[in-house]
Write an enzyme that holds these catalytic residues in place. Structure first.
Site, PDB file in Angstrom:
ATOM      1  N   SER A  61      53.557  40.291  33.426  1.00 37.86           N
ATOM      2  CA  SER A  61      53.676  41.605  32.791  1.00 37.86           C
ATOM      3  C   SER A  61      52.728  42.628  33.431  1.00 37.86           C
ATOM      4  O   SER A  61      53.054  43.817  33.501  1.00 37.86           O
ATOM      5  CB  SER A  61      53.435  41.504  31.284  1.00 37.86           C
ATOM      6  OG  SER A  61      52.101  41.210  30.990  1.00 37.86           O
ATOM      7  N   ASN A  62      51.584  42.186  33.916  1.00 35.93           N
ATOM      8  CA  ASN A  62      50.685  43.133  34.597  1.00 35.93           C
ATOM      9  C   ASN A  62      51.239  43.552  35.958  1.00 35.93           C
ATOM     10  O   ASN A  62      51.080  44.709  36.375  1.00 35.93           O
ATOM     11  CB  ASN A  62      49.285  42.537  34.745  1.00 35.93           C
ATOM     12  CG  ASN A  62      48.476  42.695  33.476  1.00 35.93           C
ATOM     13  OD1 ASN A  62      48.005  43.787  33.158  1.00 35.93           O
ATOM     14  ND2 ASN A  62      48.349  41.618  32.709  1.00 35.93           N
TER      15      ASN A  62
ATOM     16  N   ARG B  91      43.633  30.196  38.909  1.00 33.68           N
ATOM     17  CA  ARG B  91      42.718  29.358  39.697  1.00 33.68           C
ATOM     18  C   ARG B  91      41.544  30.174  40.196  1.00 33.68           C
ATOM     19  O   ARG B  91      41.695  31.355  40.535  1.00 33.68           O
ATOM     20  CB  ARG B  91      43.454  28.736  40.884  1.00 33.68           C
ATOM     21  CG  ARG B  91      44.388  27.647  40.414  1.00 33.68           C
ATOM     22  CD  ARG B  91      45.302  27.185  41.494  1.00 33.68           C
ATOM     23  NE  ARG B  91      46.372  26.398  40.894  1.00 33.68           N
ATOM     24  CZ  ARG B  91      46.326  25.074  40.714  1.00 33.68           C
ATOM     25  NH1 ARG B  91      45.295  24.383  41.141  1.00 33.68           N
ATOM     26  NH2 ARG B  91      47.321  24.446  40.129  1.00 33.68           N
TER      27      ARG B  91
ATOM     28  N   ASN C 254      40.341  41.763  39.398  1.00 26.02           N
ATOM     29  CA  ASN C 254      40.927  40.873  38.392  1.00 26.02           C
ATOM     30  C   ASN C 254      40.990  41.616  37.066  1.00 26.02           C
ATOM     31  O   ASN C 254      40.217  42.540  36.824  1.00 26.02           O
ATOM     32  CB  ASN C 254      40.031  39.630  38.237  1.00 26.02           C
ATOM     33  CG  ASN C 254      40.588  38.637  37.234  1.00 26.02           C
ATOM     34  OD1 ASN C 254      41.784  38.362  37.210  1.00 26.02           O
ATOM     35  ND2 ASN C 254      39.712  38.104  36.378  1.00 26.02           N
TER      36      ASN C 254
ATOM     37  N   HIS D 204      40.825  40.766  32.902  1.00 26.74           N
ATOM     38  CA  HIS D 204      40.455  39.702  31.973  1.00 26.74           C
ATOM     39  C   HIS D 204      40.643  40.216  30.542  1.00 26.74           C
ATOM     40  O   HIS D 204      40.252  41.349  30.229  1.00 26.74           O
ATOM     41  CB  HIS D 204      38.991  39.313  32.209  1.00 26.74           C
ATOM     42  CG  HIS D 204      38.545  38.198  31.313  1.00 26.74           C
ATOM     43  ND1 HIS D 204      38.891  36.885  31.549  1.00 26.74           N
ATOM     44  CD2 HIS D 204      37.831  38.208  30.163  1.00 26.74           C
ATOM     45  CE1 HIS D 204      38.388  36.125  30.574  1.00 26.74           C
ATOM     46  NE2 HIS D 204      37.737  36.904  29.725  1.00 26.74           N
TER      47      HIS D 204
ATOM     48  N   VAL E 219      32.635  33.178  37.584  1.00 26.04           N
ATOM     49  CA  VAL E 219      33.905  33.182  36.847  1.00 26.04           C
ATOM     50  C   VAL E 219      33.933  34.389  35.907  1.00 26.04           C
ATOM     51  O   VAL E 219      33.051  34.538  35.055  1.00 26.04           O
ATOM     52  CB  VAL E 219      34.072  31.876  36.031  1.00 26.04           C
ATOM     53  CG1 VAL E 219      35.331  31.942  35.155  1.00 26.04           C
ATOM     54  CG2 VAL E 219      34.162  30.686  36.969  1.00 26.04           C
TER      55      VAL E 219
ATOM     56  N   GLU F 216      45.982  46.293  28.698  1.00 26.01           N
ATOM     57  CA  GLU F 216      45.890  45.892  30.117  1.00 26.01           C
ATOM     58  C   GLU F 216      46.865  46.692  30.981  1.00 26.01           C
ATOM     59  O   GLU F 216      46.519  47.114  32.087  1.00 26.01           O
ATOM     60  CB  GLU F 216      46.231  44.405  30.270  1.00 26.01           C
ATOM     61  CG  GLU F 216      45.183  43.470  29.714  1.00 26.01           C
ATOM     62  CD  GLU F 216      45.536  41.999  29.931  1.00 26.01           C
ATOM     63  OE1 GLU F 216      44.639  41.176  29.793  1.00 26.01           O
ATOM     64  OE2 GLU F 216      46.697  41.666  30.235  1.00 26.01           O
TER      65      GLU F 216
HETATM   66  C1  GRF Z   1      46.559  38.667  31.259  1.00 30.67           C
HETATM   67  O1  GRF Z   1      46.337  38.661  29.877  1.00 30.67           O
HETATM   68  C2  GRF Z   1      45.270  38.752  32.012  1.00 30.67           C
HETATM   69  O2  GRF Z   1      44.258  39.374  31.299  1.00 30.67           O
HETATM   70  C3  GRF Z   1      44.908  37.314  32.255  1.00 30.67           C
HETATM   71  O3  GRF Z   1      46.152  36.663  32.428  1.00 30.67           O
HETATM   72  C4  GRF Z   1      47.161  37.353  31.722  1.00 30.67           C
HETATM   73  C5  GRF Z   1      48.322  37.548  32.645  1.00 30.67           C
HETATM   74  O4  GRF Z   1      49.450  37.995  31.986  1.00 30.67           O
HETATM   75  N1  GRF Z   1      44.013  37.216  33.394  1.00 30.67           N
HETATM   76  P1  GRF Z   1      50.719  38.504  32.786  1.00 30.67           P
HETATM   77  O5  GRF Z   1      51.237  37.322  33.612  1.00 30.67           O
HETATM   78  O6  GRF Z   1      50.330  39.648  33.629  1.00 30.67           O
HETATM   79  O7  GRF Z   1      51.708  38.867  31.727  1.00 30.67           O
END
Ligand code: GRF
Length: 205
Positions: free
Chosen positions: A16-17, A96, A112, A114, A149, A179
């Site tokens: 989704s991101n 990973r 990244n 988070h 991490v 996000e």
């Molecule tokens: C997100 O919630 C991000 O914060 C985390 O992994 C998730 C990925 O979601 N690192 P998507 O695959 O982008 O929907």
């Protein structure tokens, strides 16, 4: 001609991101292009979403470890990103931890997202950690990646209130909505050269 920032997006999940980034690029709010999408999971949603958009998308087997890429896999990821002339590696749910050679190949050029307000709740299922802890506000963080991490200089954060009748799943959903706003905004700022890193601090111009 203006050289657009070339993104290499890595993800293990539903993507989704990735989608939010691809939409923001298409709408012209992020001056970048997606050069390649890579996954360590053959059936990851992020790969099919990328292929639907005619973007190069590749599965690279992660090898024999559970939480990192093995000695053959890590250089294969680096080679694929370099062959695609990637300027910025965008981790979008990549499950990973990246190690030395990868970090050196793209030093200062890996970001990244988070799902918590770091440095609170690093690690897995951060929304669940926040909910279990009983905090009233959590959110999401975009940061540069270093050897720690969920560490590395923080680029941007967006807060999300924890509601009295929340469940971890509902909270996670609202964090993901945050996000999808925050990540494109941060990548756009990098693409426009609107920030500098001063020690641990990222300063927006
Ligand atoms: C997100 O919630 C991000 O914060 C985390 O992994 C998730 C990925 O979601 N690192 P998507 O695959 O982008 O929907």
């Amino acid at each position: 001609m203006f050289n657009e920032l070339r993104l290499g997006i890595l993800g293990s999940g539903k993507g989704s991101n990735f989608l939010a980034m691809a939409d923001a690029i298409r709408e012209g709010t992020v001056p970048a292009q997606i050069a390649i999408v890579l996954s360590d999971v053959a059936g990851a949603g992020i790969l099919s979403l990328a292929r639907e958009r005619n973007l190069p998308a590749e599965f690279i087997p992660p090898g024999r470890y559970r939480t990192k890429l093995d000695e053959e896999s890590e250089p294969a990821f680096v080679r694929a990103l370099q062959a695609a002339k990637v300027d910025l590696v965008v981790l979008a749910g990549f499950m990973r931890v990246l190690k030395g050679d990868f970090l050196r190949a793209f030093e200062g050029r890996i970001v990244n997202i988070h799902p918590s307000l770091l440095p609170s709740f690093p690690g897995l299922e951060a929304w669940k950690q926040a909910w279990d802890h009983g905090v009233k506000v959590t959110g999401c963080t975009v940061h540069f990646v270093d050897a720690g991490v969920d560490a590395g200089p923080i680029i941007g954060q967006q807060s999300v209130p924890v509601l009295d009748d929340d469940t971890p799943a509902r909270l996670h959903q609202r964090i993901q909505m945050a996000e999808h706003e925050l990540y494109p905004k941060c990548v756009a700022a990098i693409a426009r050269g609107e920030m500098s890193v001063q020690g641990r601090r990222v300063v927006w111009k």
